[in-house]
Design a protein around this motif. Structure first.
Motif, mmCIF file in Angstrom:
data_model
loop_
_atom_site.group_PDB
_atom_site.id
_atom_site.type_symbol
_atom_site.label_atom_id
_atom_site.label_comp_id
_atom_site.label_asym_id
_atom_site.label_seq_id
_atom_site.Cartn_x
_atom_site.Cartn_y
_atom_site.Cartn_z
ATOM 1 N N GLU A 7 -5.826 47.162 -32.656
ATOM 2 C CA GLU A 7 -5.410 46.574 -31.418
ATOM 3 C C GLU A 7 -5.255 45.130 -31.304
ATOM 4 O O GLU A 7 -5.787 44.416 -32.122
ATOM 5 N N THR A 8 -4.038 44.756 -30.755
ATOM 6 C CA THR A 8 -3.779 43.267 -30.819
ATOM 7 C C THR A 8 -4.780 42.429 -30.086
ATOM 8 O O THR A 8 -5.128 42.754 -29.006
ATOM 9 N N PRO A 9 -5.384 41.522 -30.868
ATOM 10 C CA PRO A 9 -6.505 40.663 -30.134
ATOM 11 C C PRO A 9 -5.892 39.996 -28.727
ATOM 12 O O PRO A 9 -4.658 39.609 -28.797
ATOM 13 N N VAL A 10 -6.720 39.954 -27.690
ATOM 14 C CA VAL A 10 -6.196 39.146 -26.616
ATOM 15 C C VAL A 10 -6.615 37.888 -26.763
ATOM 16 O O VAL A 10 -7.765 37.362 -26.998
ATOM 17 N N VAL A 11 -5.795 36.737 -26.399
ATOM 18 C CA VAL A 11 -5.833 35.415 -26.471
ATOM 19 C C VAL A 11 -6.299 34.942 -25.217
ATOM 20 O O VAL A 11 -5.571 35.263 -24.296
ATOM 21 N N LYS A 12 -7.436 34.347 -25.057
ATOM 22 C CA LYS A 12 -7.882 33.760 -24.010
ATOM 23 C C LYS A 12 -6.993 32.757 -23.307
ATOM 24 O O LYS A 12 -6.477 31.871 -23.940
ATOM 25 N N THR A 13 -6.830 32.903 -21.990
ATOM 26 C CA THR A 13 -5.822 32.021 -21.124
ATOM 27 C C THR A 13 -6.485 30.511 -21.467
ATOM 28 O O THR A 13 -5.809 29.457 -21.606
ATOM 29 N N SER A 14 -7.895 30.361 -21.430
ATOM 30 C CA SER A 14 -8.359 28.821 -21.428
ATOM 31 C C SER A 14 -8.231 28.415 -22.920
ATOM 32 O O SER A 14 -8.142 27.284 -22.808
ATOM 33 N N HIS A 15 -8.024 29.098 -23.822
ATOM 34 C CA HIS A 15 -7.655 28.462 -25.263
ATOM 35 C C HIS A 15 -6.215 28.198 -25.401
ATOM 36 O O HIS A 15 -6.072 26.911 -25.696
ATOM 37 N N ASN A 30 -3.268 21.084 -23.614
ATOM 38 C CA ASN A 30 -3.690 19.944 -23.140
ATOM 39 C C ASN A 30 -4.008 18.735 -24.526
ATOM 40 O O ASN A 30 -3.840 17.661 -24.488
ATOM 41 N N LEU A 31 -4.697 19.443 -25.303
ATOM 42 C CA LEU A 31 -5.045 18.707 -26.730
ATOM 43 C C LEU A 31 -3.488 18.058 -27.217
ATOM 44 O O LEU A 31 -3.661 16.994 -27.779
ATOM 45 N N LYS A 32 -2.481 19.034 -27.454
ATOM 46 C CA LYS A 32 -1.253 18.638 -28.169
ATOM 47 C C LYS A 32 -0.892 17.550 -26.960
ATOM 48 O O LYS A 32 -0.340 16.571 -27.772
ATOM 49 N N LEU A 47 -0.168 13.788 -28.877
ATOM 50 C CA LEU A 47 1.302 13.016 -28.799
ATOM 51 C C LEU A 47 1.312 11.756 -28.134
ATOM 52 O O LEU A 47 1.885 10.875 -28.424
ATOM 53 N N LYS A 48 0.546 11.946 -26.689
ATOM 54 C CA LYS A 48 0.566 10.462 -26.093
ATOM 55 C C LYS A 48 -0.278 9.290 -26.948
ATOM 56 O O LYS A 48 0.382 8.230 -26.853
ATOM 57 N N GLU A 87 -14.169 9.937 -26.575
ATOM 58 C CA GLU A 87 -14.207 10.077 -25.069
ATOM 59 C C GLU A 87 -12.701 10.700 -24.531
ATOM 60 O O GLU A 87 -12.915 11.545 -23.682
ATOM 61 N N GLY A 88 -11.801 10.499 -25.042
ATOM 62 C CA GLY A 88 -10.424 11.227 -24.513
ATOM 63 C C GLY A 88 -10.379 12.556 -24.798
ATOM 64 O O GLY A 88 -10.044 13.272 -24.073
ATOM 65 N N ILE A 89 -10.952 13.096 -26.083
ATOM 66 C CA ILE A 89 -10.945 14.412 -26.409
ATOM 67 C C ILE A 89 -11.860 15.314 -25.498
ATOM 68 O O ILE A 89 -11.426 15.992 -24.939
ATOM 69 N N LEU A 90 -13.100 14.552 -25.285
ATOM 70 C CA LEU A 90 -14.269 15.237 -24.358
ATOM 71 C C LEU A 90 -13.642 15.096 -23.178
ATOM 72 O O LEU A 90 -13.996 16.261 -22.299
ATOM 73 N N ALA A 91 -13.080 14.374 -22.645
ATOM 74 C CA ALA A 91 -12.422 14.538 -21.216
ATOM 75 C C ALA A 91 -11.237 15.635 -21.029
ATOM 76 O O ALA A 91 -11.392 16.074 -19.937
ATOM 77 N N VAL A 92 -10.394 15.696 -22.345
ATOM 78 C CA VAL A 92 -9.447 16.872 -22.176
ATOM 79 C C VAL A 92 -10.234 18.224 -22.016
ATOM 80 O O VAL A 92 -10.043 19.173 -21.192
ATOM 81 N N ILE A 93 -11.316 18.455 -22.792
ATOM 82 C CA ILE A 93 -12.136 19.423 -23.012
ATOM 83 C C ILE A 93 -12.750 19.674 -21.623
ATOM 84 O O ILE A 93 -12.741 20.754 -21.141
#
Length: 337
Positions: free
Chosen positions: A257-265, A271-273, A277-278, A326-332
Motif C-alpha cells: 500500500e502507498t504510505p500515507v503522508v501526515k498533513t502535519s509533516h 514552514n521550515l522551508k 529561505l527568509k 529559537e527560530g526553528i523551535l518556534a516554527v515547530i
C-alpha cells in the motif's frame, strides 16, 4: 436592543458605562479544539504521541487562562476584555489570549502555565528548572521567549488597528502572565524591558490598575471608541479551523500500500522551508547553510522541543543551535502546538 447596543446608546449620550470589566468575548472552558482532539484520541485508529502531547498542553493552557480570567473578572476595574482572538493580517497571523482595552491603552496578555520554576538570565533567556521533591534541580531547559512572542503579536495588533484608523498614538502594550501558582519566577537578573513585561497571574489587577493610575498618561479615550475597537476585533476574529483527523492520521500500512503522508509533516516542511529561505535571504547566504534537506528531514521525523533536543539532531552543533535554534523551535511549536 442588544446589551452592546444599549451600552453604545448610553455612551453616545454622554453617560459613562464602563465601571467594571466588560467581556465582549467571554472565556469558556468549552474548547472546540480540545473536544475534537479528545474525541480523536478515543478512536482506535489514532495513537499519535503528538496528539496526546497536544491534548495535555491544551488542557494546561486552558487552566492557565481560567486563572487569568478569574483575576480580570473580579478586578472591578473599568475595561473591555476579549478572550481568544485570532487575527490574520497580510502574511501574519496572531493569536491573542486576552486583549484588555482601557481608556488609556490596550494591553495584550499572553498566558503561560508552565511546570517547573522559571529563571530569566541577564541576556533575557528563559530557563525552566525542574526540581525533585527535595528541591534539587535535576533538569534545566531553555524555552522560547514568551516576551518576544507577545511583542510580535502586539506589533501585528497595533498595525491592524492603525491601518483601520481605530487608534492613533494610543499605546498597545505587552504583558506575559505566568499562570501556574506553583511556579517560582526569578526575574531579578532579567533586562529591564523583559522584567517589566513578566507578571504572576495574581498581579494582573495591580498591573492594569497601575497603568490606569499612571500620571504620565493623561489619555481619556471616549468609550464609544473603546467599543468600536472591541466590535472590530469580534468581527475580524478568525478561529483556527483544524482538520485534526488529517493532522494526526496514523495507521498501519500494508507492504503493497502507498504510505500515507501526515498533513502535519507537510505543513511543517513548508514552514521550515519558508523559515530557511527568509533567514538565508536576510543573511545573504545559501539556504543549505541554515540547514540542509537531510537535516530538515530529521527535524520533521522527530521534531525537537528544546535546544538540548535540537543538539541531538544530526548536523546541528552548538553554534548552529545558538544562531537558529529559537527560530526553528518556534516554527515547530507553531506547527504542532
Amino acid at each position: 436592543m442588544s446589551i452592546i447596543d444599549s451600552m453604545l446608546y448610553r455612551v453616545m449620550n454622554g453617560k459613562r458605562t464602563i465601571t467594571k470589566p466588560i467581556f465582549m468575548k467571554e472565556f469558556t472552558k468549552e474548547n472546540n479544539q480540545l473536544t475534537s482532539l479528545t474525541s480523536l484520541a478515543s478512536s482506535p485508529d489514532h495513537h499519535s504521541e503528538w496528539l496526546n502531547r497536544d491534548i495535555a498542553f491544551l488542557k494546561q493552557g486552558i487552566e492557565g487562562e481560567a486563572n487569568v480570567y478569574y483575576e480580570l473578572k473580579n478586578s472591578f476595574l473599568p475595561m473591555i476584555c476579549l478572550h481568544d482572538i485570532r487575527l490574520e493580517h497580510a502574511d501574519y497571523i496572531a493569536q491573542f489570549d486576552f486583549i484588555v482595552i482601557t481608556r488609556k491603552e490596550i494591553i495584550v496578555l499572553e498566558t503561560k502555565k508552565l511546570t517547573g520554576d522559571i529563571t530569566i538570565t541577564p541576556d533575557g533567556d528563559f530557563i525552566r528548572l525542574f526540581k525533585n521533591k527535595y528541591g534539587k534541580v535535576y533538569k534545566k531547559e531553555g524555552i522560547y521567549s514568551p516576551v518576544s512572542q507577545n511583542e510580535r503579536h502586539v506589533a501585528i495588533l497595533k498595525e491592524v488597528l492603525m491601518s483601520k484608523k481605530l487608534i492613533g498614538n494610543m499605546p498597545v502594550k505587552s504583558a506575559v502572565i505566568m499562570a501556574n501558582a506553583k511556579t517560582i519566577l526569578d526575574k531579578s537578573k532579567a533586562p529591564k524591558h523583559v522584567s517589566n513585561q513578566i507578571y504572576k497571574y495574581d498581579q494582573v489587577k495591580n498591573l492594569i490598575k497601575k497603568e490606569l493610575d499612571n500620571p504620565s498618561n493623561n489619555r481619556d479615550t471616549l468609550e464609544k471608541y473603546l467599543y468600536e475597537i472591541g466590535e472590530f476585533l469580534l468581527a475580524h476574529n478568525k478561529p483556527l479551523e483544524m482538520d485534526a483527523a488529517s493532522k494526526y492520521a496514523i495507521r498501519e500500512v500494508a507492504a503493497t500500500e502507498t504510505p500515507v503522508v501526515k498533513t502535519s509533516h507537510l505543513s511543517l516542511e513548508a514552514n521550515l522551508k519558508e523559515y530557511r529561505l527568509k533567514t538565508a535571504r536576510k543573511e545573504g547566504i545559501k539556504a543549505y547553510m541554515v540547514f540542509s534537506n537531510s537535516e530538515m528531514k530529521a527535524l520533521i521525523e522527530n521534531p525537537p522541543a528544546t535546544k538540548d533536543e535540537l543538539l541531538e539532531v544530526k548536523g546541528f552543533g552548538q553554534k548552529k543551535v545558538e544562531k537558529y535554534g529559537e527560530g526553528i523551535l518556534a516554527v515547530i511549536s507553531n506547527d504542532f502546538m
